[in-house]
Design an enzyme around this catalytic site. Sequence first.
Site, PDB file in Angstrom:
ATOM      1  N   LYS A 197     -20.157  -6.412  17.301  1.00  0.00           N
ATOM      2  CA  LYS A 197     -20.444  -7.843  17.474  1.00  0.00           C
ATOM      3  C   LYS A 197     -21.916  -8.179  17.778  1.00  0.00           C
ATOM      4  CE  LYS A 197     -16.341  -9.024  20.107  1.00  0.00           C
ATOM      5  NZ  LYS A 197     -16.511  -8.046  20.904  1.00  0.00           N
ATOM      6  N   LYS A 235     -21.094   2.691  16.374  1.00  0.00           N
ATOM      7  CA  LYS A 235     -20.082   2.070  15.767  1.00  0.00           C
ATOM      8  C   LYS A 235     -20.559   0.676  15.470  1.00  0.00           C
ATOM      9  CE  LYS A 235     -18.456  -0.208  20.037  1.00  0.00           C
ATOM     10  NZ  LYS A 235     -16.942  -1.007  20.514  1.00  0.00           N
ATOM     11  N   LYS A 240     -24.255   0.403  28.575  1.00  0.00           N
ATOM     12  CA  LYS A 240     -24.850  -1.019  28.453  1.00  0.00           C
ATOM     13  C   LYS A 240     -25.896  -1.133  29.529  1.00  0.00           C
ATOM     14  CE  LYS A 240     -20.885  -3.287  26.384  1.00  0.00           C
ATOM     15  NZ  LYS A 240     -20.248  -4.639  26.376  1.00  0.00           N
TER      16      LYS A 240
HETATM   17  N1  AQP Z   1     -16.448  -0.479  15.502  1.00  0.00           N
HETATM   18  C1  AQP Z   1     -15.099  -0.359  15.872  1.00  0.00           C
HETATM   19  N2  AQP Z   1     -14.213   0.130  15.377  1.00  0.00           N
HETATM   20  C2  AQP Z   1     -13.093   0.026  15.621  1.00  0.00           C
HETATM   21  N3  AQP Z   1     -12.475  -0.559  16.882  1.00  0.00           N
HETATM   22  C3  AQP Z   1     -13.787  -1.353  17.360  1.00  0.00           C
HETATM   23  N4  AQP Z   1     -13.388  -2.289  18.742  1.00  0.00           N
HETATM   24  C4  AQP Z   1     -14.660  -2.353  18.952  1.00  0.00           C
HETATM   25  N5  AQP Z   1     -15.466  -2.047  17.933  1.00  0.00           N
HETATM   26  C5  AQP Z   1     -14.859  -1.429  17.123  1.00  0.00           C
HETATM   27  C6  AQP Z   1     -12.261  -2.413  19.459  1.00  0.00           C
HETATM   28  O1  AQP Z   1     -12.323  -3.893  19.393  1.00  0.00           O
HETATM   29  C7  AQP Z   1     -11.693  -4.187  20.626  1.00  0.00           C
HETATM   30  C8  AQP Z   1     -12.504  -5.338  21.077  1.00  0.00           C
HETATM   31  O2  AQP Z   1     -13.620  -4.861  21.839  1.00  0.00           O
HETATM   32  P1  AQP Z   1     -14.303  -5.918  22.911  1.00  0.00           P
HETATM   33  O3  AQP Z   1     -14.590  -7.129  22.343  1.00  0.00           O
HETATM   34  O4  AQP Z   1     -13.683  -5.630  24.130  1.00  0.00           O
HETATM   35  O5  AQP Z   1     -15.706  -5.019  23.081  1.00  0.00           O
HETATM   36  P2  AQP Z   1     -16.267  -3.957  22.480  1.00  0.00           P
HETATM   37  O6  AQP Z   1     -15.556  -2.566  22.170  1.00  0.00           O
HETATM   38  O7  AQP Z   1     -17.672  -3.525  22.952  1.00  0.00           O
HETATM   39  O8  AQP Z   1     -16.462  -4.273  20.959  1.00  0.00           O
HETATM   40  P3  AQP Z   1     -18.081  -4.775  20.480  1.00  0.00           P
HETATM   41  O9  AQP Z   1     -17.778  -5.245  18.875  1.00  0.00           O
HETATM   42  O10 AQP Z   1     -18.874  -3.629  20.140  1.00  0.00           O
HETATM   43  O11 AQP Z   1     -18.724  -5.883  21.197  1.00  0.00           O
HETATM   44  P4  AQP Z   1     -20.142  -5.656  22.089  1.00  0.00           P
HETATM   45  O12 AQP Z   1     -20.864  -5.674  20.990  1.00  0.00           O
HETATM   46  O13 AQP Z   1     -20.015  -7.166  22.700  1.00  0.00           O
HETATM   47  O14 AQP Z   1     -20.031  -4.912  23.143  1.00  0.00           O
HETATM   48  C9  AQP Z   1     -11.307  -2.929  21.381  1.00  0.00           C
HETATM   49  O15 AQP Z   1     -10.049  -2.656  21.338  1.00  0.00           O
HETATM   50  C10 AQP Z   1     -12.292  -1.946  20.854  1.00  0.00           C
HETATM   51  O16 AQP Z   1     -11.907  -0.510  20.847  1.00  0.00           O
END
Ligand code: AQP
Length: 336
Positions: free
Chosen positions: A202, A199, A117
Amino acid sequence: MIDGKKTMLSGMQSTGMITLGNYLGALKNWVNLADEEDIKCFYGIMDLHSITVRQDPTELKKNARRLMLLYIAAGLDPEKNCLFFQSHVPAHPQLAWILNCFTYMGEMNRMTQFKDKSAKHADNINTGLFTYPVLMAADILLYQADLVPVGKDQMQHLEITRDIATRFNGIYGDVFTIPDAYIGKSGARVMSLQDPEKKMSKSDENPNASIFLLDDKDTIMRKFKRAVTDSEGMIAYRDEQPGVRNLIDIYNAVTGHTVEETLKEFEGQGYGTLKEAVGEAVATELAPLQARYAELEKDKEFVNRVMKENAEQASYYANKTLRKVMKKVGFIEMPR
Ligand code: AQP
């Protein structure tokens, strides 16, 4: 344990509109779990975690409320599960501060998510980003969670939570339950539609890389049509074809088919046919959720009641743990 039931905690950050990755990798499993297991589940909208990356206040509010509606629209029953905003329960940052004093710099330095990050947000490497795993430990330990559903990328956070809790218990006695990983039915790891080595996220800057849960059918079909594949021209499930493999994974996660069944279904067909079928399957999967979301959007009173009652419930359990911690550490209780 709460009321004799095993306890589980999970959550998502309200950093944007949630994606098909968040849904298939987490939310959909949470809903299945609520139906199958006799577990007391807490699902947070982790808005305090969200501000480790700069957020526009209006957008943050919108995203957080929308996430609550999406939890419910996806099928999480707020009567059975505790759905709460992290910022409504001040015990989270309070416990995080205390736990910060039981966590070593060296431990935080090893966290890979901080490295990832901070590389992504080089202009804002704040200390919140650095100590984020301690807040996550507080999230988990406050509810005496026995289980935490984790993907591979989150394993390190669970391990540090266990280390901090064990250290604290070693000094003060059995205060915290030591949580275990909950490995549910395999949640799909969904990859970006534009860069299948990465991956789906969001916060991806390219809107075509992610399917968002409220995307309409035309948008979903268009994004799948544009999904990056390869020039092999053959539908196969292998590392050399990550784009096609991702489409198959998504298709299977939605339809419940196996890889073999899907390969058979599309044998001899072109990528266009596969993309269209995946788009159709995803749009069909999301349609009821979107309809329920639209209803909830009109029912402010219901949503506000859920927010209030669930925050009170979360606070009740969280404060119980926090009081115990504060007493053990030696803070003076406020005279009544
Ligand atoms: N691409 C993915 N495939 C499967 N599972 C996913 N998760 C996130 N992306 C994928 C799962 O979603 C849950 C919530 O995640 P989070 O909001 O705590 O943050 P993150 O993992 O950092 O998700 P993002 O979408 O990538 O958010 P940003 O862009 O803000 O960093 C978790 O259970 C995660 O495993």
